[in-house]
Design a protein around this motif. Structure first.
Motif, PDB file in Angstrom:
ATOM      1  N   VAL A  11      -1.300 -67.431   1.527  1.00  0.00           N
ATOM      2  CA  VAL A  11      -0.239 -68.436   1.649  1.00  0.00           C
ATOM      3  C   VAL A  11       0.811 -68.099   0.599  1.00  0.00           C
ATOM      4  N   VAL A  12       2.054 -67.909   1.005  1.00  0.00           N
ATOM      5  CA  VAL A  12       3.139 -67.681   0.053  1.00  0.00           C
ATOM      6  C   VAL A  12       3.615 -69.042  -0.438  1.00  0.00           C
ATOM      7  N   LEU A  13       3.578 -69.212  -1.766  1.00  0.00           N
ATOM      8  CA  LEU A  13       3.950 -70.479  -2.401  1.00  0.00           C
ATOM      9  C   LEU A  13       5.380 -70.486  -2.921  1.00  0.00           C
ATOM     10  N   GLY A  14       5.917 -69.302  -3.234  1.00  0.00           N
ATOM     11  CA  GLY A  14       7.256 -69.231  -3.817  1.00  0.00           C
ATOM     12  C   GLY A  14       7.559 -67.830  -4.291  1.00  0.00           C
ATOM     13  N   ARG A  15       8.567 -67.723  -5.186  1.00  0.00           N
ATOM     14  CA  ARG A  15       9.056 -66.424  -5.650  1.00  0.00           C
ATOM     15  C   ARG A  15       9.192 -66.400  -7.159  1.00  0.00           C
ATOM     16  N   LEU A  16       8.787 -65.267  -7.737  1.00  0.00           N
ATOM     17  CA  LEU A  16       9.091 -64.980  -9.136  1.00  0.00           C
ATOM     18  C   LEU A  16      10.584 -64.692  -9.234  1.00  0.00           C
ATOM     19  N   ARG A  17      11.188 -64.981 -10.356  1.00  0.00           N
ATOM     20  CA  ARG A  17      12.618 -64.764 -10.529  1.00  0.00           C
ATOM     21  C   ARG A  17      12.887 -63.530 -11.376  1.00  0.00           C
ATOM     22  N   ASP A  18      14.070 -62.980 -11.185  1.00  0.00           N
ATOM     23  CA  ASP A  18      14.578 -61.861 -11.983  1.00  0.00           C
ATOM     24  C   ASP A  18      13.616 -60.673 -11.941  1.00  0.00           C
ATOM     25  N   ASP A  19      13.274 -60.116 -13.110  1.00  0.00           N
ATOM     26  CA  ASP A  19      12.435 -58.909 -13.170  1.00  0.00           C
ATOM     27  C   ASP A  19      10.967 -59.224 -13.469  1.00  0.00           C
ATOM     28  N   MET A  27      10.871 -76.531  -6.523  1.00  0.00           N
ATOM     29  CA  MET A  27      10.447 -76.844  -7.866  1.00  0.00           C
ATOM     30  C   MET A  27      10.384 -75.553  -8.687  1.00  0.00           C
ATOM     31  N   ARG A  28      10.822 -75.643  -9.910  1.00  0.00           N
ATOM     32  CA  ARG A  28      10.753 -74.506 -10.829  1.00  0.00           C
ATOM     33  C   ARG A  28       9.412 -74.504 -11.548  1.00  0.00           C
ATOM     34  N   LEU A  29       8.905 -73.320 -11.767  1.00  0.00           N
ATOM     35  CA  LEU A  29       7.641 -73.121 -12.439  1.00  0.00           C
ATOM     36  C   LEU A  29       7.878 -72.199 -13.621  1.00  0.00           C
ATOM     37  N   ARG A  30       7.366 -72.588 -14.780  1.00  0.00           N
ATOM     38  CA  ARG A  30       7.457 -71.740 -15.970  1.00  0.00           C
ATOM     39  C   ARG A  30       6.109 -71.056 -16.144  1.00  0.00           C
ATOM     40  N   ILE A  31       6.147 -69.742 -16.287  1.00  0.00           N
ATOM     41  CA  ILE A  31       4.942 -68.934 -16.433  1.00  0.00           C
ATOM     42  C   ILE A  31       4.999 -68.254 -17.790  1.00  0.00           C
ATOM     43  N   THR A  32       3.947 -68.425 -18.579  1.00  0.00           N
ATOM     44  CA  THR A  32       3.864 -67.789 -19.888  1.00  0.00           C
ATOM     45  C   THR A  32       2.636 -66.898 -19.916  1.00  0.00           C
ATOM     46  N   ILE A  33       2.856 -65.636 -20.313  1.00  0.00           N
ATOM     47  CA  ILE A  33       1.774 -64.670 -20.479  1.00  0.00           C
ATOM     48  C   ILE A  33       1.980 -64.045 -21.850  1.00  0.00           C
ATOM     49  N   GLY A  34       1.113 -64.400 -22.788  1.00  0.00           N
ATOM     50  CA  GLY A  34       1.286 -63.925 -24.157  1.00  0.00           C
ATOM     51  C   GLY A  34       2.605 -64.418 -24.715  1.00  0.00           C
ATOM     52  N   ASP A  35       3.446 -63.483 -25.172  1.00  0.00           N
ATOM     53  CA  ASP A  35       4.762 -63.826 -25.719  1.00  0.00           C
ATOM     54  C   ASP A  35       5.865 -63.796 -24.672  1.00  0.00           C
ATOM     55  N   GLU A  36       5.512 -63.483 -23.429  1.00  0.00           N
ATOM     56  CA  GLU A  36       6.530 -63.331 -22.389  1.00  0.00           C
ATOM     57  C   GLU A  36       6.613 -64.578 -21.516  1.00  0.00           C
ATOM     58  N   HIS A  37       7.841 -64.901 -21.126  1.00  0.00           N
ATOM     59  CA  HIS A  37       8.105 -66.075 -20.296  1.00  0.00           C
ATOM     60  C   HIS A  37       8.787 -65.637 -19.009  1.00  0.00           C
ATOM     61  N   PHE A  38       8.376 -66.273 -17.924  1.00  0.00           N
ATOM     62  CA  PHE A  38       8.903 -65.968 -16.590  1.00  0.00           C
ATOM     63  C   PHE A  38       9.215 -67.277 -15.887  1.00  0.00           C
ATOM     64  N   GLN A  39      10.032 -67.179 -14.857  1.00  0.00           N
ATOM     65  CA  GLN A  39      10.349 -68.332 -14.026  1.00  0.00           C
ATOM     66  C   GLN A  39       9.995 -68.001 -12.586  1.00  0.00           C
ATOM     67  N   ALA A  40       9.595 -69.032 -11.856  1.00  0.00           N
ATOM     68  CA  ALA A  40       9.361 -68.911 -10.420  1.00  0.00           C
ATOM     69  C   ALA A  40       9.888 -70.169  -9.757  1.00  0.00           C
ATOM     70  N   THR A  41      10.183 -70.068  -8.484  1.00  0.00           N
ATOM     71  CA  THR A  41      10.587 -71.219  -7.694  1.00  0.00           C
ATOM     72  C   THR A  41       9.564 -71.397  -6.592  1.00  0.00           C
ATOM     73  N   LEU A  42       8.973 -72.589  -6.512  1.00  0.00           N
ATOM     74  CA  LEU A  42       7.999 -72.888  -5.475  1.00  0.00           C
ATOM     75  C   LEU A  42       8.695 -73.481  -4.263  1.00  0.00           C
ATOM     76  N   ASP A  43       8.138 -73.232  -3.076  1.00  0.00           N
ATOM     77  CA  ASP A  43       8.698 -73.794  -1.853  1.00  0.00           C
ATOM     78  C   ASP A  43       8.237 -75.245  -1.684  1.00  0.00           C
TER      79      ASP A  43
END
Length: 116
Positions: A90-98, A1-17
């Motif tokens: 417990v490792v849930l998944g990985r952040l993507r890119d940088d 599953m993909r997870l969208r993470i927003t911190i202030g004006d910045e957006h990140f993606q992660a993939t959960l296991d």
């Protein structure tokens, strides 16, 4: 599953296991978590309810860029530095890119919004 993470004006993606803990996190979404630096290697913030530990080992050695859960504190964790093995992780998944590098550059406490 993909997870969208927003911190202030910045957006990140992660993939959960596909673990029970990750499914429990997904069931809490959307979610806002206040996180702070911990040990210069991670941002941590308390979740509103515990995640399942079914099928998980006693602990883990997360890598830079992992999304994790620290069960004893009921904390969501974003790893941006090197953390060694620790019981209760417990490792849930990985952040993507940088994402890990960009989160590492954020000083102090942050408010994190999580969505599918």
């Amino acid at each position: 599953m993909r997870l969208r993470i927003t911190i202030g004006d910045e957006h990140f993606q992660a993939t959960l296991d596909e673990s029970a803990a990750s499914r429990d996190l997904a069931a809490l979404l959307p979610l806002t978590v206040r996180m702070s630096d911990h040990g210069g290697v991670e941002k941590t913030g308390r979740l509103p309810s515990p995640l399942s530990l079914d099928g998980q080992p006693a602990g883990a050695d997360p890598a830079v860029g992992d999304v994790g859960y620290y069960a004893p504190g009921n904390d969501l964790v974003l790893y941006y530095g090197d953390q060694s093995y620790y019981d209760g992780i417990v490792v849930l998944g990985r952040l993507r890119d940088d994402a890990a590098e960009r989160i590492a550059a954020m000083d102090g406490s942050i408010t994190v919004q999580l969505q599918r």
